[in-house]
Design a protein around this motif. Structure first.
Motif, mmCIF file in Angstrom:
data_model
loop_
_atom_site.group_PDB
_atom_site.id
_atom_site.type_symbol
_atom_site.label_atom_id
_atom_site.label_comp_id
_atom_site.label_asym_id
_atom_site.label_seq_id
_atom_site.Cartn_x
_atom_site.Cartn_y
_atom_site.Cartn_z
ATOM 1 N N UNK A 106 0.844 -1.193 0.000
ATOM 2 C CA UNK A 106 0.000 0.000 0.000
ATOM 3 C C UNK A 106 0.872 1.233 0.000
ATOM 4 N N UNK A 107 0.298 2.323 -0.502
ATOM 5 C CA UNK A 107 0.970 3.624 -0.515
ATOM 6 C C UNK A 107 -0.037 4.683 -0.083
ATOM 7 N N UNK A 108 0.422 5.610 0.755
ATOM 8 C CA UNK A 108 -0.411 6.732 1.180
ATOM 9 C C UNK A 108 0.333 8.033 0.931
ATOM 10 N N UNK A 109 -0.429 9.073 0.605
ATOM 11 C CA UNK A 109 0.125 10.423 0.506
ATOM 12 C C UNK A 109 -0.646 11.300 1.483
ATOM 13 N N UNK A 110 0.086 12.022 2.320
ATOM 14 C CA UNK A 110 -0.530 12.888 3.332
ATOM 15 C C UNK A 110 -0.052 14.318 3.164
ATOM 16 N N UNK A 111 -0.875 15.256 3.645
ATOM 17 C CA UNK A 111 -0.572 16.683 3.547
ATOM 18 C C UNK A 111 -0.210 17.227 4.927
#
Length: 565
Positions: A58-63
């Motif tokens: 899995x991959x996540x992008x957060x701000x």
């Protein structure tokens, strides 16, 4: 967990031949992110591309939100844990729980986080175990030398764990993502400059025209299109007397009034919308110095009229020098070109402007006309009769109840007299008159009148039934003639140099400073004229005008008898 640099140095080095595949992955990612995409789409495409390139579970992008000191997850892709959503609504974590907690200041680009499900950092171990993952790497996304967010990737428990090569590869991926984000952000800024009016924040002419042209060209509209073109009344005088800064403030108030109107006007059930939904598809724009437009998709002319009325009511209650809107309305029925629709609406607006401030005209099949005051339908009548406040009292509810019940089968003039007496008392008017204009006649015949200033101190007000009513020539009062011809409402002021001289003389004779004039037609009798006179003590007639217009129309059209008594 130890320092990021130390952890990175401890990672095993994998097969150097993997570099060719990684290079190809970076080229493919650069191609994907090089397309002109909105920011949300860039983030999602980047996460999918990163997962494929890394072979991650899995991959996540957060701000990064520096004001709150938290990271907000924007997207999760592929093999998600039991508590993970692809587009989480409110997944935020304090920055200190993340591998680059110190990011945002200093050498942010050098910080890399690495964790395993049997590592020494309790927070990372819990997170990995709860999601069923074996290892994870987090790297910062740095845009324009500032922390933007984080790229986070995991491996499944059954897959090989990440190594140093993966960590270095993720730094390169994060750099490509940062470039895509920077490009999308700049495009959004340019679009805002190109399509937004800088003073009001509304759509500008380019944005408005492009949307209207697209809807008319490809038939993409969800129903009929109605265009409302508005011109600000009184702006030139404000600019001349008080300066352009005050004029700009008035323009901003107009924008706020139009936005509020499209949010507050409730479409009728016939429009196929929820009664409380507002007008979500409406587009308000400023297309010139004092010119505004509202585009309504899937609504009718009646809704557009109510938007104009609501906007003018809102403006009358705002602070600052008073302005109003003269509005023209046209529908796209039978038209194929945007220019035709604009021409019709603009012509109607010009006609409204000539009739006086705050007027509304509609371009119809038979030419330009003012919209007739509609009779209230059952649901509206129930809602208004149940209202506890109308202008600070129950006037509207009381009058509707009187018209529905006690005077349900009365003649129009009797119903109008009831309206006049109740409104005169509520608004502290100096007097009123109910008159009739027969079809094709140039005469105003007064039926009943009351002068509260001349009423006796004790007893009933001086309400007089006119046995030999005075007759006035309608052509001597052009402004009143406009109201009679259009079936609308208008407030005439004695201090307005553009008012009819005979009207001003009559107001002076009666000791009044203004008169509200409303008209409504009866097929059998002609047009009834309703006049309410005011002095300095009377409540604001301009504010009351929309309600008076509705009550006059209801009194005439809902009458049980056809003609005057």
């Amino acid at each position: 967990m130890g320092s990021a640099a130390a952890r990175l140095a401890e990672l095993p080095v994998n097969d150097p031949g993997r570099g060719v595949a990684q290079l190809r992955s970076l080229v493919a990612m650069a191609t994907l992110l090089g397309d002109h995409r909105p920011l949300d789409e860039v983030i999602e495409v980047a996460a999918e591309a990163a997962r494929t390139a890394l072979g991650a579970a899995s991959v996540s992008i957060s701000r990064w939100e520096p004001q709150r000191g938290v990271l907000r997850t924007m997207v999760n892709v592929d093999d998600l844990g039991p508590h993970e959503d692809r587009r989480p609504r409110d997944d935020v974590r304090p920055g200190e729980q993340w591998w680059f907690a110190g990011a945002g200041g200093g050498e942010v680009g050098a910080k890399v986080g690495f964790a395993t499900s049997d590592g020494d950092d309790p927070a990372s171990v819990d997170r990995l175990r709860s999601s069923g993952k074996a290892s994870a790497i987090a790297v910062p996304i740095v845009v324009e030398r500032a922390m933007w967010g984080e790229l986070w990737a995991t491996t499944a428990a059954s897959s090989p764990r990440f190594d140093r090569d993966h960590a270095e590869f993720m730094l390169a991926i994060a750099a490509h993502i940062a470039a895509g984000i920077a490009s999308a952000t700049w495009r959004e800024r340019l679009a805002a400059l190109a399509y937004t009016d800088p003073l009001t924040g509304l759509a500008n002419r380019r944005a408005f025209n492009e949307r209207l042209e697209r809807l008319m060209a490809d038939g993409a509209a969800a129903g009929p299109l109605v265009l409302l073109v508005c011109d600000v009344d009184g702006l030139k005088g404000i600019n001349d007397r008080l300066g352009h800064t005050t004029g700009d403030q008035a323009i901003v108030r107009v924008a706020r009034a139009l936005q509020a109107a499209t949010a507050q006007v409730q479409p009728l059930p016939a429009c196929g919308r929820s009664p409380a939904s507002g007008l979500p598809s409406a587009l308000a724009g400023r297309i010139g110095g004092d010119e505004f437009c509202v585009l309504l998709e899937g609504y009718d002319v009646e809704v557009a009229c109510r938007v104009a009325e609501q906007a003018n009511r809102a403006l009358s209650k705002m602070g600052g020098p008073h302005v109003s809107l003269s509005c023209g309305i046209a529908t796209s029925d039978g038209l194929t070109r945007m220019q035709e629709l604009f021409h019709l609406a603009d012509t109607a607006q010009f006609t409204a402007k000539r009739a006086g401030p705050g007027n509304v005209c509609v371009a119809g099949e038979t030419g330009i006309h003012s919209p007739p005051a509609r009779a209230l339908d059952g649901s509206e009548r129930r809602r208004l009769r149940g209202s506890r406040t109308v202008g600070g009292n129950r006037v509207l509810a009381d009058v509707l109840g009187l018209l529905d019940d006690t005077l349900g089968v009365a003649a129009p003039d009797d119903r109008l007299v009831a309206v006049a007496m109740r409104l005169a008392d509520a608004l502290d008017a100096t007097g009123w008159a109910v008159s009739l204009v027969r079809p094709d006649h140039d005469q105003i015949r007064t039926l009943r009148t009351m002068d509260t200033e001349r009423a006796p101190v004790l007893g009933m007000p001086d309400q007089r039934w006119i046995s030999q009513p005075p007759v006035y020539r309608l052509s001597d009062y052009p402004r009143t003639a406009d109201v009679v011809g259009s079936g609308t409402v208008r407030v005439l002021h004695a201090d307005d140099p553009e008012e009819d001289p005979l009207e001003v003389a009559l107001l002076d004779e009666l000791g009044s400073c203004a008169v509200l004039v409303a008209a409504s037609s009866s097929a059998a009798a002609g047009t009834y004229l309703f006049e309410l006179y005011a002095d300095a003590r009377t409540a604001d007639l301009d504010d009351a005008a929309p309600w008076v217009r509705l009550l006059v129309a209801e009194a005439v059209r809902g009458a049980g008898a056809a003609g005057p008594r």
